[in-house]
Design an enzyme around this catalytic site. Structure first.
Site, short mmCIF file in Angstrom:
data_model
loop_
_atom_site.label_atom_id
_atom_site.label_comp_id
_atom_site.label_asym_id
_atom_site.label_seq_id
_atom_site.Cartn_x
_atom_site.Cartn_y
_atom_site.Cartn_z
N ALA A 111 0.83 -1.21 0.00
CA ALA A 111 0.00 0.00 0.00
C ALA A 111 0.86 1.26 0.00
O ALA A 111 0.63 2.18 -0.80
CB ALA A 111 -0.94 0.00 1.22
N ASN A 154 5.31 -6.72 5.88
CA ASN A 154 4.83 -8.10 5.74
C ASN A 154 4.67 -8.48 4.27
O ASN A 154 4.73 -9.65 3.91
CB ASN A 154 3.49 -8.24 6.48
CG ASN A 154 3.15 -9.68 6.76
OD1 ASN A 154 4.00 -10.44 7.19
ND2 ASN A 154 1.93 -10.06 6.48
N GLY A 160 2.73 -13.62 -2.73
CA GLY A 160 2.82 -13.08 -4.09
C GLY A 160 1.65 -13.44 -4.98
O GLY A 160 1.77 -13.49 -6.21
N ARG A 213 -10.78 -23.39 8.10
CA ARG A 213 -9.54 -23.02 8.78
C ARG A 213 -9.69 -22.98 10.30
O ARG A 213 -8.85 -23.47 11.04
CB ARG A 213 -9.06 -21.65 8.30
CG ARG A 213 -8.43 -21.69 6.93
CD ARG A 213 -8.00 -20.32 6.48
NE ARG A 213 -7.24 -20.40 5.23
CZ ARG A 213 -6.68 -19.37 4.62
NH1 ARG A 213 -6.82 -18.16 5.12
NH2 ARG A 213 -6.00 -19.52 3.52
#
Lengths: 129, 506
Positions: free
Chosen positions: B54, B82, B88, B333
């Site tokens: 960002a 991070n 990616g 999860r």
């Protein structure tokens, strides 16, 4: 060892070695503090300013101070790796290229570990703690 | 009630001519109000806090819109935050690769996928804004030199293949080119610069920041405080708080220090907390995503995560204390992370469970080689060796494997109801590969509320806090309950670019 002045350096070493307190091969007593054997001249001539900019340092040396003598490009050549290990070169690595400040991995007055070890199990056989 | 009233109510002390600033009482807001005598150490048009996707995208976009002085302040020694250690993966609709492969996709389709995963509480307007500009953001990375695999992936929850991945399978394949582009364009990058609070003008607008420099991570007394004037705006691109154990436990008490973390060390959230103190609206802070596919034998996301995601459908996860399975290996999860955390030794200490896979199946995934090469997974010729290595009772383990192989044969998991469709004919057979499992906190869906101009909204007025912008994981509510994989990078990039355009009035 007996004349170490830096409390934090002692702590760092104790933490790193706990029972067996011993430094890496090149980290030796330089009188008032520990220092690298190949920097002995700087200690015998009291040239703290070479790295810290002042004779009686109270803060860490700037990130670029090592680069006055050491070339990151040459270091990257010396630690180059081949094939799928190409980006495991600590001096030109996948995540940060050549931008990692030297003292993130190399301690002049105390032992350190390569920051790669925070996550990876890569072997750096030539690394001097 | 305007912000000054709000701050006054909180014992905010005003105007001290001698220093030019007024400090709040200890423990109170760290924002200070500038008066006429304040000394500015640096002056920029735009100050960006954080050098992840960002922040870097914002720096580049700002210069494109005429910004002459923009500095990115990074707390850590290295750039990229991070983002530099992420996977990616970049999702976008209507991209060149989709066109080339003949894949039908649209902004609407991508938003619909994300809304479903958000379980009714995602921000549709922001998701639409991001999806609409995602391909532009992708192009910015390509223009800067990012390289992607020549194929698209279809990740869980996405209805079509729309995910690019960098050729290095890492976010650094984007941050490194963006850092180079920033330097080329004259965007200043300054490391070891810790944000310590806002400086407000008399109308309560954010007009600057305090930066501790040079800051050495976790040495809070290192460096000196600098006053930075940001004449056009301040962008908070400071990331999530997955590494802040107290803060994450305040939201979810199960996320103790025993739970690992995939994030970079700097993801501690103090920038977000400072925005809350100023009046920003907290959204969805308790929605914190943990990955059940991680390993305690390596740091970060590591090699095992991708390996485990690929192998879970045709593997068994075994509790080392009992030698038995303890979960549906492809449950959601949260279910799996909780089940793994419950694996304890007789003294109650964490005892990471193991995942057993047939080597013949495991080696189909390219990361298997790395898992074995770097000693975070191991190959065994028989169950006896596995039992011995991990101190597992052999007989129950042997029985469990036989039992599970019967489920593979019958196509029905009588133990945990796992869908056996993807395990058809895939028996657990020697030789085996084994990894250890332990969940890691991965992503914070929560943060400050922003609008589609990347402006931070005030909890008293509901209006934008003047001069303050935020982008990336520090923002909350965009993804709702659960963020889909590969949707973080487009969010960070698009909202960073958006903030830059808002600040530059473009």
């Amino acid at each position: 060892m007996k004349s170490l002045i830096s409390c934090s350096a002692v702590m760092a070493m104790l933490l790193a070695f706990s029972s067996a307190v011993m430094a890496g091969d090149t980290l030796v007593s330089q009188g008032k503090m520990m220092g690298r054997s190949y920097h002995q001249q700087l200690y015998t001539k009291h040239q703290c300013a070479t790295c810290h900019g002042v004779d009686k340092p109270v803060s860490r040396a700037a990130d670029d101070s090592c680069l006055k003598c050491h070339s990151v490009d040459k270091l990257a050549q010396q630690t180059a790796r081949q094939g799928d290990e190409q980006w495991q070169n600590p001096h030109n690595n996948l995540h940060y290229g050549k931008d990692v400040p030297c003292t993130e991995c190399h301690g002049e007055h105390a032992v350190k570990q390569p920051i790669c070890k925070d996550c990876h199990t890569f072997k750096f056989s030539k690394f001097q703690e | 009630m305007n912000k000054i009233d709000f701050l006054t109510r909180r014992n905010f002390i005003k105007g001290l001519g001698a220093t030019g600033v007024a400090f709040a009482a200890p423990g109170m807001a760290n924002a200070i109000v500038a008066d006429d005598s304040i000394h500015w150490d640096e002056q920029v048009e735009m100050a960006i806090i954080g050098s992840g996707f960002a922040g870097l995208a914002a720096g580049i976009e700002a210069t494109k819109h005429g910004c002459k002085a923009v500095t990115i302040y990074e707390k850590m020694a290295v750039y990229g935050g991070n983002s530099a250690i992420n996977g990616g993966l970049f999702a976008a609709p209507n991209t060149p690769l989709q066109k080339e492969k003949g894949i039908q996709d649209s902004v609407d389709t991508m938003v619909a996928d994300q809304l479903k995963s958000g379980r009714g509480v995602a921000d549709e307007k922001l998701l639409r804004h991001i999806a609409s500009h995602a391909s532009d953001a992708l192009q910015m990375t390509i223009d800067a030199g990012a390289e992607y695999y020549p194929y698209l992936q279809q990740l869980g929850g996405h209805s079509v293949p729309r995910t690019y991945q960098t050729k290095v399978s890492c976010g650094a394949g984007i941050t490194q080119p963006l850092v180079r582009e920033c330097r080329k364009l004259g965007v200043k990058l300054q490391n070891r610069s810790k944000f310590e609070g806002f400086i407000l003008g008399k109308d309560a607008a954010v007009i600057g920041i305090r930066i501790r420099y040079p800051y050495y991570f976790e040495d809070e007394n290192s460096g000196k405080l600098l006053h930075i004037r940001a004449s056009k705006g301040v962008l908070m691109a400071t990331g999530g708080f997955a590494q802040n154990v107290n803060l994450r436990m305040a939201q979810d008490p199960t996320l103790t220090a025993e739970v690992g973390c995939t994030n970079a060390k700097g993801a501690t959230g103090e920038g977000m907390l400072e925005m809350f103190r100023l009046g920003a609206i907290p959204v969805h802070l308790a929605y914190i995503q943990s990955g059940p596919w991680a390993s305690p034998d390596e740091g970060g996301f590591g090699y095992v995560s991708n390996y485990a995601i690929f192998n879970f459908p045709h593997s068994i996860a075994v509790n080392c204390l009992t030698g038995k399975r303890f979960m549906n290996e492809i449950a959601d999860r949260k279910t799996r992370a909780d089940a793994e955390l419950a694996c304890r030794d007789s003294a109650g200490k964490p005892l990471p469970p193991i995942m057993i896979t047939s080597y013949a199946h495991a080696k189909e995934h390219p990361t298997c080689e790395n898992v074995l090469k770097y000693g975070v997974g191991w190959k065994f010729d028989d169950l006896q060796s596995i039992a011995k290595r991990f101190n597992i009772p052999l007989q129950p383990l042997q029985q469990q494997v036989d039992e599970y192989n019967a489920y593979v044969k019958d196509g029905e998991d009588k133990q945990f109801g796992k869908s056996m469709a993807k395990a058809k004919g895939m028996y657990i057979q020697a030789p085996y590969t084994v990894v250890r499992l332990w969940p890691k906190v991965h992503y914070c869906q929560g943060g400050v509320q922003v609008n589609a101009n990347a402006e931070v909204l005030d909890s008293n007025t509901g209006k934008a806090i003047k001069g303050l912008y935020a982008a990336g994981e520090v923002c909350g509510g965009i993804h709702g309950v659960s963020r889909l994989g590969s949707c973080a990078i487009p969010e960070c990039m698009v909202m960073g670019m958006t903030a830059a355009r808002s600040i530059m009035g473009a």
